[in-house]
Design an enzyme around this catalytic site. Structure first.
Site, mmCIF file in Angstrom:
data_model
loop_
_atom_site.group_PDB
_atom_site.id
_atom_site.type_symbol
_atom_site.label_atom_id
_atom_site.label_comp_id
_atom_site.label_asym_id
_atom_site.label_seq_id
_atom_site.Cartn_x
_atom_site.Cartn_y
_atom_site.Cartn_z
ATOM 1 N N ASP A 1 0.691 -1.277 0.034
ATOM 2 C CA ASP A 1 0.076 0.000 -0.077
ATOM 3 C C ASP A 1 0.758 1.281 0.081
ATOM 4 O O ASP A 1 0.204 2.310 -0.265
ATOM 5 C CB ASP A 1 -1.132 0.124 1.122
ATOM 6 C CG ASP A 1 -0.228 0.075 2.525
ATOM 7 O OD1 ASP A 1 0.925 -0.903 2.608
ATOM 8 O OD2 ASP A 1 -0.804 0.666 3.487
ATOM 9 N N TYR B 1 10.948 3.338 0.273
ATOM 10 C CA TYR B 1 10.281 2.019 0.096
ATOM 11 C C TYR B 1 9.355 1.988 -0.824
ATOM 12 O O TYR B 1 9.242 1.005 -1.853
ATOM 13 C CB TYR B 1 9.869 1.731 1.476
ATOM 14 C CG TYR B 1 9.206 0.445 1.752
ATOM 15 C CD1 TYR B 1 9.415 -0.835 1.268
ATOM 16 C CD2 TYR B 1 7.673 0.615 1.858
ATOM 17 C CE1 TYR B 1 8.944 -2.181 1.223
ATOM 18 C CE2 TYR B 1 6.978 -0.639 1.793
ATOM 19 C CZ TYR B 1 7.548 -1.927 1.763
ATOM 20 O OH TYR B 1 6.887 -3.006 1.789
ATOM 21 N N LYS C 1 9.246 -0.255 -4.367
ATOM 22 C CA LYS C 1 8.402 -1.199 -4.790
ATOM 23 C C LYS C 1 7.468 -1.062 -6.022
ATOM 24 O O LYS C 1 7.110 -1.780 -6.864
ATOM 25 C CB LYS C 1 7.325 -1.374 -3.435
ATOM 26 C CG LYS C 1 7.839 -1.880 -2.354
ATOM 27 C CD LYS C 1 8.478 -3.250 -2.443
ATOM 28 C CE LYS C 1 7.337 -4.379 -2.233
ATOM 29 N NZ LYS C 1 7.773 -5.729 -2.360
ATOM 30 N N TRP D 1 0.078 -3.742 6.007
ATOM 31 C CA TRP D 1 0.014 -3.952 7.530
ATOM 32 C C TRP D 1 0.006 -5.453 7.889
ATOM 33 O O TRP D 1 -0.715 -5.758 8.689
ATOM 34 C CB TRP D 1 -1.443 -3.276 8.247
ATOM 35 C CG TRP D 1 -1.500 -1.823 8.208
ATOM 36 C CD1 TRP D 1 -1.031 -1.003 7.289
ATOM 37 C CD2 TRP D 1 -2.424 -1.152 8.964
ATOM 38 N NE1 TRP D 1 -1.280 0.270 7.416
ATOM 39 C CE2 TRP D 1 -2.326 0.422 8.325
ATOM 40 C CE3 TRP D 1 -3.261 -1.412 10.052
ATOM 41 C CZ2 TRP D 1 -2.774 1.510 9.176
ATOM 42 C CZ3 TRP D 1 -3.753 -0.208 10.711
ATOM 43 C CH2 TRP D 1 -3.629 1.203 10.072
#
Length: 305
Positions: free
Chosen positions: A112, A136, A140, A161
Site C-alpha cells: 500500500d 520504500y 516497490k 499492515w
C-alpha cells in the site's frame, strides 16, 4: 507444479510453508539466510544467472516472491538506496525475466506504500496512480513497473499492515508492550487494514491453483489488492490486540503521527479496494478482527472468551 518461494523465512514465506504441507504441488523454499528447523535453499535473487539455474534444475513453473527490503525508515538512508532499489526493483525484474523465459508465473507481493502522497478518503483501486511518499514505496512501485515491462505472466498483489505469528511485526510488538507498559501512545491518524499473512497465503494459493488449471492465463494477469476486510487506525488495532490478549491494565492513548518523528511520511489513508481479487478468484476475505483472533490463538495469546 513446481513452485519456488523466495524470502521463505519471513512472515509470508513461513505461512507458505504451512500451505505447502496440504498442497499437491512441489514447493522449493529459498532465502539468503537459514532458519533453524526448516529446509531452506540458498538463492540470491539479485543474481539472474543463479535464478535461471534454479528454475532449470527444479523445473519451476511459478515463483512467489516474498523477499523484499521492508524497513521503511531504513530505506531513507542515502547509503542504502542502491541496495533497496536492487532488492525491491531489480530482483523482481530478474524473477520476471526467468519466468518469461519458461512461460511461468510470477506472483509479486507489493504494498500500500505505493500510495500516500495524494489525500484519499475512499479505498485505493488497482488502476490508481502510484504516489509513494518514501524510498520504500517508490522502489516497490519500480518493481511493479519492471515486472510488467518484461511481458511475463504475473500477478502483483499489493497488501498492507502484514502481521503473523512469525518474525517481528506490529502485532507481536504491541502484545509485548501492552503486557509490560502501564501506558502506551499509538497513532490514530493513519488508517488502513491489518492483513494476517495466513489469509494472504491462502489467496496466493488460490491464484496458483487457477494458474495450474488454465491453459490461457492471460485474462488473470494484472495487479490486485489484498488485505483483510474493514478499516482501522494503528490505535484501534492496538486496542483490539490488547483486549483479545487480556492486557487490560495498559492505558492505551491515541496520538498524532508527528509525536513520533520519522524520516518518511507514511500514508494517512491506505485502505485497499479488494473487489477485483474477490471477483476474479472467488475469494472470501475475513474481517480483520476475526483474523486477529485466529493469529493470537495460534500464538496462544488469545484470552477473551
Amino acid at each position: 507444479m513446481n513452485i519456488l518461494v523466495t524470502g521463505a523465512n519471513g512472515q509470508l514465506g513461513n505461512e507458505m510453508r504451512i500451505i505447502a504441507k496440504e498442497s499437491g504441488d512441489n514447493f522449493i523454499f529459498t532465502d539468503v539466510v537459514e532458519q533453524e528447523g526448516v529446509e531452506t535453499v540458498m538463492l540470491d535473487i539479485t543474481d539472474l544467472d543463479a535464478i535461471r539455474q534454479m528454475v532449470s534444475e527444479h523445473g519451476v513453473n511459478a515463483i512467489v516472491n516474498c523477499a523484499a527490503w521492508t524497513n521503511v525508515d531504513g530505506a531513507e538512508d542515502p547509503e542504502k538506496y542502491e541496495l533497496v532499489e536492487k532488492l525491491n526493483a531489480t530482483a523482481p525484474e530478474n524473477l520476471a525475466i526467468a519466468m518469461k523465459e519458461v512461460g511461468g508465473l510470477l506472483v509479486q507481493i507489493s504494498t500500500d506504500y505505493v500510495f500516500g502522497k495524494e489525500p484519499y478518503n475512499t479505498p485505493c483501486k488497482e488502476g490508481q496512480k502510484g504516489t509513494p511518499t518514501g524510498v520504500y514505496g517508490m522502489t516497490k512501485l519500480h518493481g511493479e513497473e519492471k515486472i510488467m515491462a518484461t511481458g511475463c505472466q504475473y500477478i502483483i498483489i499489493r497488501t498492507a499492515w502484514l502481521y503473523s505469528e512469525f518474525g517481528k511485526n506490529f502485532c507481536k510488538t504491541m502484545l509485548n508492550l501492552t503486557a509490560t507498559k502501564p501506558q502506551l501512545k499509538v497513532v490514530f491518524d493513519q488508517c488502513g487494514t491489518p492483513t494476517y499473512a495466513w489469509d494472504l497465503a491462502c489467496a496466493i494459493q488460490k491464484a496458483l491453483e487457477v494458474f495450474g488449471e488454465q491453459e490461457d492465463f492471460g485474462s488473470y494477469v494484472g495487479i490486485y489488492h489484498y488485505s483483510n476486510e474493514g478499516v482501522c487506525s494503528w490505535f484501534d488495532f492496538t486496542k483490539m490486540i490488547a483486549e483479545y490478549a487480556g492486557n487490560t491494565e495498559c492505558d492505551i492513548q491515541p496520538c498524532h503521527s508527528d509525536e513520533f518523528p520519522s524520516p518518511v511520511k507514511r500514508p494517512s489513508y491506505s485502505v485497499l479496494d479488494k473487489t477485483k481479487i474477490k471477483e476474479t478468484f472467488g475469494i472470501k476475505i475475513p474481517y480483520w478482527t476475526e483474523s486477529l483472533k485466529k493469529c493470537l490463538c495460534n500464538m496462544n495469546a488469545y484470552k477473551t472468551i
